[in-house]
Design a protein around this motif. Structure first.
Motif, PDB file in Angstrom:
ATOM      1  N   ALA A   1      37.988  13.441 -32.613  1.00  0.00           N
ATOM      2  CA  ALA A   1      38.156  11.988 -32.700  1.00  0.00           C
ATOM      3  C   ALA A   1      36.875  11.318 -33.189  1.00  0.00           C
ATOM      4  O   ALA A   1      36.914  10.421 -34.048  1.00  0.00           O
TER       5      ALA A   1
ATOM      6  N   HIS B   1      43.733   8.760 -37.570  1.00  0.00           N
ATOM      7  CA  HIS B   1      43.704   9.584 -36.353  1.00  0.00           C
ATOM      8  C   HIS B   1      44.360   8.823 -35.219  1.00  0.00           C
ATOM      9  O   HIS B   1      43.921   7.743 -34.842  1.00  0.00           O
ATOM     10  N   LYS B   2      45.466   9.388 -34.706  1.00  0.00           N
ATOM     11  CA  LYS B   2      46.202   8.796 -33.583  1.00  0.00           C
ATOM     12  C   LYS B   2      46.527   7.326 -33.818  1.00  0.00           C
ATOM     13  O   LYS B   2      46.310   6.460 -32.954  1.00  0.00           O
TER      14      LYS B   2
ATOM     15  N   LYS C   1      36.386  12.039 -36.960  1.00  0.00           N
ATOM     16  CA  LYS C   1      37.284  11.269 -37.817  1.00  0.00           C
ATOM     17  C   LYS C   1      36.904   9.789 -37.822  1.00  0.00           C
ATOM     18  O   LYS C   1      37.085   9.102 -38.830  1.00  0.00           O
TER      19      LYS C   1
END
Length: 268
Positions: free
Chosen positions: A130, A227-228, A133
């Protein structure tokens, strides 16, 4: 007792002390002199696992637990092999014996710590992913059409980038992925051709509808990293300009046309 011979003698003596329990020395000694206990890739150890799986052994006797393995995660895997074969494990110098209820309780505690170790490791990996990114880094995976991986970033492949721009231009002109698919296939545009670490070649075939959806909705081409559900400015150069990107997304917003979960897996 720090030599292999001394350890073998101690184990043999312990087995002899258990004769009243019906223990009989199997005869083989599995030692890997010169190999680290931190790895499971040891010749004698692999032979031991094979004999356990073949049910030739009822109890594995070691001088100390770290003579078998120094990794809790590997230890959990070893105990799984033992359980499947109905075998037990004994450490001569550490009062560790899974043939007894107390020994099995100790095993469960150790396996709990092994599970904890795996979960903490997983959390660290996810946190690192995380954070990387969020800095716009490319963290691997299938290389996208139009780019080649370069360290933790991507560099544009000119010929492929032109194919990506063509896909966006034709989509905006036709207004539908359903109409776009035969148009692009007629133009013989192919998916990204790449070679895995195992040396296997993937892609290089005519692009499917699912891959077109994935390309047209991938913010990577706008210079972003996703990301997410969050977008971050990437460290790579964009292939599609802001005006083209916005026009393509507006078509999706107006038509409600989206890829199904099965189709989005046919990436790039």
């Amino acid at each position: 007792f720090n030599s292999l011979d001394a350890q073998a003698e101690a184990c043999a003596a312990f087995i002899k002390s258990q004769v009243s329990e019906g223990w009989v020395h199997f005869g083989d000694v599995y030692d890997d002199g010169g190999y680290s206990g931190g790895s499971m890739e040891r010749p004698a150890f692999q032979r031991l696992l094979t004999d356990i799986a073949a049910r030739r052994i009822d109890v594995v006797v070691v001088y100390k637990v770290d003579r078998l393995t120094r990794s809790l995660s590997d230890f959990a895997r070893i105990m799984d092999v033992l359980d499947k074969a109905g075998a037990s494990f004994v450490s001569v110098t550490q009062a560790f014996n899974t043939t007894t209820s107390m020994g099995r309780l100790t095993l469960n505690v150790l396996l709990s710590f092994a599970q904890f170790e795996r979960e903490v490791t997983g959390e660290r990996i996810r946190d690192k992913l995380a954070a990387s990114k969020a800095k716009g880094m490319w963290m691997g995976g299938r290389p996208p059409l139009g780019y080649e991986p370069s360290g933790r970033s991507l560099v544009i492949t000119p010929a492929e980038a032109e194919q990506v721009r063509l896909i966006f231009a034709r989509f905006i002109a036709l207004g539908s992925v359903i109409a776009l698919e035969p148009d692009i296939r007629h133009r013989r545009v192919t998916s990204k051709k790449w070679t895995s670490a195992a040396g296997k070649t993937h892609g290089g075939c005519l692009i499917t509808r699912g891959a077109l959806y994935a390309i047209l909705t991938n913010p990577l081409y706008r210079g972003m990293i996703r990301h997410k559900g969050k977008l971050y400015q990437g460290q790579h150069e964009a292939i599609i300009d802001a005006e083209t990107w916005d026009a393509a997304q507006a078509i999706f917003a107006q038509s409600g046309e989206r890829a199904s979960p099965t189709k989005t897996g046919q990436l790039l």
